[in-house]
Design an enzyme around this catalytic site. Structure first.
Site, mmCIF file in Angstrom:
data_model
loop_
_atom_site.group_PDB
_atom_site.id
_atom_site.type_symbol
_atom_site.label_atom_id
_atom_site.label_comp_id
_atom_site.label_asym_id
_atom_site.label_seq_id
_atom_site.Cartn_x
_atom_site.Cartn_y
_atom_site.Cartn_z
ATOM 1 N N TYR A 144 54.513 36.236 16.179
ATOM 2 C CA TYR A 144 53.556 35.287 16.234
ATOM 3 C C TYR A 144 53.923 33.802 15.978
ATOM 4 O O TYR A 144 54.905 33.377 15.060
ATOM 5 C CB TYR A 144 52.463 35.601 14.996
ATOM 6 C CG TYR A 144 51.410 34.424 14.833
ATOM 7 C CD1 TYR A 144 50.022 34.747 15.874
ATOM 8 C CD2 TYR A 144 51.400 33.312 14.147
ATOM 9 C CE1 TYR A 144 49.251 33.790 15.694
ATOM 10 C CE2 TYR A 144 50.400 32.425 14.213
ATOM 11 C CZ TYR A 144 49.324 32.825 14.897
ATOM 12 O OH TYR A 144 48.131 31.770 14.860
ATOM 13 N N GLU A 230 48.561 28.932 20.516
ATOM 14 C CA GLU A 230 48.742 29.930 19.675
ATOM 15 C C GLU A 230 49.345 31.177 20.720
ATOM 16 O O GLU A 230 48.419 31.596 21.511
ATOM 17 C CB GLU A 230 47.586 30.559 19.145
ATOM 18 C CG GLU A 230 47.584 31.840 18.198
ATOM 19 C CD GLU A 230 46.383 32.129 17.434
ATOM 20 O OE1 GLU A 230 46.217 32.277 16.083
ATOM 21 O OE2 GLU A 230 45.392 32.351 18.200
#
Length: 422
Positions: A144, A230
């Site tokens: 991530y 993101e």
């Protein structure tokens, strides 16, 4: 998601009441996944090869052009949870894997023109008009990575975790030690030692490649006036190449004059039509679930108005901020939007005349009532510049407007008007 890891919500937002009375974030601009890929491709970020399709025939053609061993077909809507979603025709999954162009065409036929319901869409779902076909990548580990603006750090912060591909907020809650952060000096920019360290923390084998991709994403973040980039998942293939597989990008609404192309990508088909109508007249509108429509000037006053309505056991249907320089035309359009909502049973106008004069608002209300039929009771509280003149104009207008002395009085009268109707 990344914003929650830093303990704040983006400044690029309006506010919205949830059903439980709490505030939720609402972003001004959402772009589709394929549009995020356009931006990443321009900045040298590694993405899968992909094609966009608006018909099954285009999907078949695109799949042939990609010539990949395995393909992924993804419905393009502004909502997460697509893979677990269900279409209104009973077809399950807005994300599908296939190996042939024929399969790509069949899956696309089942998606296009149908509404997809996920945990993040309205109950009725969202209509799918586009699908993205992309090559499927073979990878074992999902990371991530995100870049967000952080008030505490007074600038951008890199956020990463070796545990990607899942709900990052759950990772932060259950294993906070797996969340790594690198604040960036906005004046110096991103530094190689920062990206290399984060690449090591995330467990990349090819740390140099991962660090380079992070730097390219930061370049996108700055040049696109983003408030959030993101990447989930951020992956590394067996041959050591790092890819941004899926991206969520948000932008600073105040930079729209610099980012004309990006803001032209706005998909109004997926937005509340009331918000779209309000934006055409420079009005700020947020729809809610209640039955008292609110017209105010200023977000702070809007929050106070909604709080007082709740205090007196009422529920706001919206907040509509006319700003400090509204004219009669804008007031008329505001009344059209609020009164046109079938859930609205009463309207509360709460104006503090600082920059905005109360007589101008009063005249705007009168002009609106001349041009449109408003069936709901209207409670008006005016205070500030030219308040006496504003009140006199409304009183002498002949229209059934309920005056209020202060905000408490206005909220009580708005709630009471609902009880009278019953």
């Amino acid at each position: 998601m990344a914003l929650a890891l830093l303990g704040f919500k983006s400044a690029q937002r309006t506010v919205k009441f949830a059903k439980d009375g709490l505030l939720q974030q609402k972003r001004f601009l959402n772009i589709h996944e394929f549009q995020s890929k356009i931006l990443m491709d321009r900045h040298g970020v590694n993405t899968q090869k992909w094609r966009l399709a608006t018909t099954p025939q285009e999907a078949e053609k695109g799949a042939k052009e990609l010539n990949a061993k395995e393909l992924v077909i993804k419905a393009q809507i502004h909502a997460g949870g697509r893979g677990k979603g269900t279409f209104d025709n009973g077809f399950k999954g807005g994300v599908q894997m296939c190996k042939t162009a024929t399969e790509a065409k069949i899956f696309t036929e089942k998606m296009l023109g149908h509404k997809l319901v996920t945990k993040q869409t309205p109950p009725e779902g969202v209509l799918v008009n586009k699908v993205m076909i992309a090559e499927s990548l073979d990878f074992k580990n999902e990371k991530y990575f995100a870049i967000v603006m952080d008030r505490a750090a007074q600038g951008p912060v890199l956020v990463g975790s070796p545990k990607g591909g899942v709900d990052i907020e759950e990772v932060a809650k259950e294993t906070p030690e797996l969340i790594f952060k690198q604040p960036i000096d906005i004046f110096k920019g991103i530094q190689p030692e920062q990206t290399l360290k984060l690449a090591k923390d995330l467990g990349f084998k090819n740390t140099k490649e991962a660090a380079d991709q992070m730097a390219r994403l930061y370049d996108l973040f700055i040049k696109a006036d983003a408030t959030q980039v993101e990447i989930n998942p951020f992956i590394e293939t067996d041959n050591g190449k790092v890819y941004a597989v899926d991206a969520k990008i948000n932008f600073d609404d105040n930079a729209s004059f610099r980012q004309k192309e990006i803001f032209s990508w706005r998909d109004i088909a997926e937005e509340d039509p009331r918000e779209v109508a309000a934006s055409k007249f420079d009005l700020n509108y947020v729809g809610m679930d209640g039955n008292i429509g609110c017209m105010v000037n200023g977000a702070g006053l809007a929050m106070a108005t909604m709080d007082i309505i709740n205090l007196y056991k009422g529920t706001p249907a919206n907040f509509l901020d006319v700003g400090g320089g509204a004219n009669a035309k804008q007031i008329t359009e505001a009344f059209k939007i609020i009164s046109g909502d079938p859930k609205v049973e009463a309207i509360l106008v709460n104006i503090f005349g600082g920059i905005m004069r109360c007589d101008v608002i009063a005249q705007g209300i009168i002009e609106a009532l001349k041009n449109i039929t408003v069936k709901q009771p209207i409670v008006v509280r005016l205070a500030g510049t030219n308040v006496d003149l504003g009140k006199k104009l409304l009183k002498d207008s002949g229209y059934n407007v309920i005056p209020a002395d202060d905000l408490d009085d206005a909220a009580q009268k708005a709630v009471a008007s609902l009880k009278k109707k019953k």
